[in-house]
Write a protein that holds these residues in place. Structure first.
Motif, short mmCIF file in Angstrom:
data_model
loop_
_atom_site.label_atom_id
_atom_site.label_comp_id
_atom_site.label_asym_id
_atom_site.label_seq_id
_atom_site.Cartn_x
_atom_site.Cartn_y
_atom_site.Cartn_z
N THR A 137 1.65 5.90 8.65
CA THR A 137 0.84 5.77 9.86
C THR A 137 -0.64 5.62 9.51
OG1 THR A 137 2.44 7.10 11.11
CG2 THR A 137 0.25 6.86 12.04
N VAL A 138 -1.10 6.39 8.53
CA VAL A 138 -2.49 6.26 8.07
C VAL A 138 -2.72 4.88 7.48
CG1 VAL A 138 -4.20 7.14 6.43
CG2 VAL A 138 -2.74 8.73 7.68
N ILE A 139 -1.76 4.40 6.70
CA ILE A 139 -1.89 3.06 6.11
C ILE A 139 -1.92 2.00 7.20
CG2 ILE A 139 -0.66 1.36 4.69
CD1 ILE A 139 0.26 3.68 2.92
N ASP A 140 -1.15 2.21 8.26
CA ASP A 140 -1.15 1.26 9.39
C ASP A 140 -2.55 1.11 9.97
OD1 ASP A 140 -0.39 -0.26 11.71
OD2 ASP A 140 -0.35 1.63 12.82
N CYS B 224 0.83 -1.21 0.00
CA CYS B 224 0.00 0.00 0.00
C CYS B 224 0.86 1.26 0.00
CB CYS B 224 -0.92 -0.01 1.21
SG CYS B 224 -2.24 -1.24 1.15
N SER B 225 1.96 1.23 0.75
CA SER B 225 2.86 2.38 0.78
C SER B 225 3.47 2.62 -0.60
CB SER B 225 3.97 2.17 1.81
OG SER B 225 3.44 2.04 3.11
N TYR B 226 3.89 1.54 -1.27
CA TYR B 226 4.45 1.67 -2.62
C TYR B 226 3.41 2.25 -3.57
CZ TYR B 226 6.65 0.37 -7.03
OH TYR B 226 7.21 0.41 -8.29
N ALA B 227 2.19 1.74 -3.50
CA ALA B 227 1.13 2.23 -4.39
C ALA B 227 0.82 3.69 -4.11
CB ALA B 227 -0.12 1.38 -4.23
#
Length: 815
Positions: free
Chosen positions: A451-454, A351-354
């Motif tokens: 952090t939001v993705i977490d 998700c971070s990569y995207a």
């Protein structure tokens, strides 16, 4: 058909469906935008980055305005793009800085071009003609133009973009040959009759009655009014084109209006076939010209594509090492439950990569080495959320719940801790991003995004997957990772601490912990005052020249610098033979020339040498913003934790934070370690990390003190909370240190990855201090303050919002 789910456990499939829909939208957005990979910043792709700090002209009462900065951005962008550079970025940062980023190009000529100050002048037109070179046999000298100016006019080719780069270096009282901005004509212009500083206002409008199209209204100050009146009086009776006064900005003719009558009232109109946009743009140009800004190059970084690729490799290696260490820990400590944690980490990484790729395509976000470091550090934050959840499940099973019931009740108690801790991390990232600069901002943005993705991954994936797994065989047996799996009690240290069969009695030895911290802080503060901080050139001003590879020795490089007349320099050798040279601010302007000499003596090409020129204002700016960020963060965190917990808890957490910052800064002073911008990033990041562990402990203190019965003191309940969260705190801190260890390893063994090493070192010290303060400072301090206010929480009944366990196995806490 009856529902087989235990009462109170919601359907876990819904969040998974929501996550799947969100992922489909993200992937579709990536495909539509062509965002298959992140866009890289200069430090990873190579190129030039220049930070310009603006100041108002001498004698001006008006400061640097956003309008003047925006106009400067437009002019600088025109300069850079006219050289044929692709994908140049010119943007305002803060209230007085412009950052220019040019990928792929790192020559000194471009740096000089970027730093030129735009200048507005009004000059009488002496001659005008077609933009190309004059044909043989013709000359401007026959029109009464001085020979040297005539020769320059004849040879001027305004159709060549290189001649329209801008930059007025001619004296105000000299005649000049100049092009217009569009390359449609060229001019011979007389000495300046009015300077741009004498123009007080310019505004686009339409003539009275709305006829004749758009015009630009000018207003001069007192001195400009007289000068412009004299100039218009002198040219009004001249034949064309000598009855024109050219408006020259940055050495290029913006407009050359005809003067039909003398203008004596301090106002004038520029008329022509202007559209609304053209008139507005011209008015902006003239308004900016009336308030020319002086620019100081506060930082100049040049990196070759080869070096950028090396730093990218270092960042990726650090990420792989950090993620790999966390994966191994999760599998070893949580077994099958750890497999779910690993899957969550992989999903978070994807998700971070995207997100980074999509942001690059949509808003031109470029990933830097500091940004990669932020994503790596966020691995620990994401894994910490799993630890909080999993340990809560174990606690519920220790209290006698079944595995399925423990998952639900454990989640109810864990989610608040996760949200509070992630909010603290996000607030720290947001404050750093808004109030800091460059490396700090890149790191903070990536940390906040992760952090939001977490939160999304934990709520939409980890929790429902655990709920599904506990229904089948995956979380059964000795390899499940759950305590009491298979119905057999465990006698681990965590179980005994939870039941009260063992204690570390933190609260009972408060003076001991305070004494230890007092001695360490006195040493830290003493070292800070006695030795001070070893500030790098980023704070004092100067330049850094670094070779990547080579065979030169330190003495050979020092001899070359001495021969070049460099008075203040420090030279050190890295492990692979590379050389790092730091020169003082007096010689920083010679960095480009010295770069070639250093490359020659090292036996490498100029592309294998990087330079970073820093003005003294850069370090002052970084320091000032760091102090402001700390102050703002303190106010926000004390306010937030006062609402989430209690005012005394918020104050105790903040004192523990100051404890960690003092120790970290003191270690740098005592060890004589160099303080770089990456060090500042690390120290400021401790803000969030230090509070994360404190939040985990305080959440349990809050629960225990609310649920304690009559006769159980606040100190006893708080002390037991420390016992019950001890292994949880150690585990979260250890997981936080693993990605930092990956950065430290990659930064140490990879040339050019000093950012990773400096950041990891500060984080390593700060996280260790934060783990200690969360357990041995924050809670004892809280108990002390509660006792001084008379223990007003004594005897509080259990919270109705916190359901009691079905079966509680206690053997009496010894605190």
């Amino acid at each position: 058909m009856p529902d087989s789910r235990p009462p109170g456990i919601p359907r876990p499939g819904r969040p998974l469906i929501a996550l799947a829909a969100l992922l489909v939208l993200v992937v579709a957005g990536m495909l539509l935008a062509g965002a298959v990979k992140p866009r890289l910043a200069v430090d990873l792709a190579g190129g030039t980055s220049v930070t310009l700090t603006a100041s108002p002209p001498k004698g001006s009462d008006e400061g640097v305005t956003r309008a003047s900065l925006d106009e400067a951005v437009a002019i600088i962008r025109q300069r850079v793009n006219s050289t044929g550079v692709a994908e140049a970025e010119v943007a305002v940062r803060g209230s007085d800085q412009i950052v220019v980023t040019v990928p792929g190009r790192n020559d000194q000529g471009l740096v000089d071009l970027i730093g030129q100050t735009a200048l507005l002048r009004f000059r009488p037109t002496l001659l005008t003609g077609p933009p190309a070179v004059q044909p043989a046999g013709t000359t401007a000298a026959s029109d009464g133009v001085a020979a040297d100016v005539a020769a320059a006019y004849d040879a001027l080719d305004c159709t060549d973009p290189a001649t329209r780069q801008g930059g007025d270096t001619a004296a105000a009282d000299a005649a000049v040959a100049a092009c217009d901005r569009d390359g449609t004509a060229k001019y011979v212009l007389g000495p300046a009759v009015v300077e741009g500083t004498d123009l007080s206002a310019a505004q686009a409008g339409v003539p009275a009655g709305g006829a004749g199209g758009w015009e630009v209204d000018l207003k001069f100050d007192h001195a400009g009014t007289k000068q412009f009146a004299d100039a218009t009086t002198a040219v009004v009776s001249q034949p064309a084109p000598k009855n024109e006064i050219a408006i020259v900005l940055d050495g290029l003719v913006v407009s050359s209006p005809r003067i039909d009558e003398a203008i004596t009232g301090g106002r004038a109109q520029i008329t022509g076939t202007f559209t609304r946009q053209e008139a507005t743009d011209l008015a902006h140009v003239l308004s900016y010209g009336s308030l020319p800004l002086a620019f100081e190059k506060s930082q100049v970084s040049t990196i070759s594509p080869t070096v950028g690729s090396t730093q990218l490799t270092a960042g990726l290696v650090a990420g792989v090492i950090g993620l790999g260490l966390v994966v191994l820990y999760c599998l070893a400590y949580y077994r099958r439950l750890g497999v779910i944690a690993v899957a969550s980490l992989v999903l978070a990484a994807g998700c971070s990569y995207a997100a980074v790729s999509l942001l690059g395509a949509q808003v031109n976000y470029r990933l830097s080495l500091a940004g990669i470091a932020g994503l790596i550090v966020a691995v620990g934050i994401t894994a910490d959320s799993f630890v909080v959840f999993f340990e809560r499940i174990r606690d519920e099973m220790r209290d006698g719940r079944t595995a399925r019931s423990a998952v639900e009740y454990g989640w109810r108690r864990a989610r608040r801790t996760i949200l509070v801790a992630d909010t603290v991390s996000f607030l720290s990232a947001a404050v750093l991003y808004v109030l800091s600069a460059d490396q700090v901002r890149g790191f903070a943005f990536a940390l906040g995004l992760a952090t939001v993705i977490d939160v999304l991954v934990v709520f939409l994936f980890t929790r429902p997957v655990v709920a599904y797994a506990v229904r089948g065989w995956w979380l059964r047996g000795r390899w499940s990772g759950l305590r009491f799996a298979g119905g057999r009690p465990r006698t681990s240290l965590g179980d005994r601490l939870h039941r009260g069969d063992a204690t570390i009695d933190v609260v009972g030895h408060t003076r001991r912990w305070f004494a230890i911290s007092g001695v360490v802080i006195v040493l830290a503060v003493g070292g800070l005052f006695a030795r001070g901080l070893n500030l790098g050139v980023e704070f004092e001003g100067g330049a850094i020249i670094q070779t990547h590879g080579g065979s030169a020795t330190v003495s050979e490089v020092q001899d070359v610098l001495a021969a070049d007349g460099v008075a203040d320099s420090q030279v050190r050798e890295l492990g692979d033979g590379s050389i790092v040279v730091e020169i003082g601010k007096d010689d920083a302007h010679r960095a480009a020339d010295l770069r070639g000499d250093v490359a020659e003596v090292a036996g490498v090409s100029a592309d294998d040498v990087t330079t970073d020129v820093i003005g003294p204002s850069w370090g002052h700016d970084v320091t000032r913003k760091a102090v402001v960020a700390l102050a703002v963060f303190a106010v926000l965190i004390v306010g937030y934790l006062s609402i989430a917990f209690a005012p005394l808890m918020a104050l105790a957490a903040f004192v523990a934070l100051l404890h960690d910052l003092l120790i970290t800064v003191g270690v740098y002073a005592l060890a004589g370690l160099t303080v770089t911008p990456a060090t500042v990033v690390g120290v400021l990041t401790i803000l969030g990390y230090s509070l994360y562990d404190t939040v985990v402990v305080f959440d349990k203190v809050r629960e225990n003190t609310r649920r304690r019965g009559n006769g159980v003191s606040y100190a006893a309940a708080a002390g037991r909370a420390v016992d019950q969260t001890l292994l949880r705190s150690v585990s979260t801190s250890l997981i936080a240190l693993l990605p930092v260890a990956g950065m430290l390893i990659a930064g140490t063994v990879t040339v050019g990855a000093q950012t990773l090493q400096d950041l990891a070192l500060a984080l390593f010290v700060g996280i260790l201090a934060g783990t200690y303060s969360s357990i041995f400072i924050a809670v004892p301090l809280l108990v002390r303050w509660d006792g001084r206010r008379g223990g007003r929480d004594r005897g509080r009944s259990p919270s109705r919002r916190e359901p009691r366990p079905e079966t509680v196995r206690h053997s009496g806490a010894v605190v």
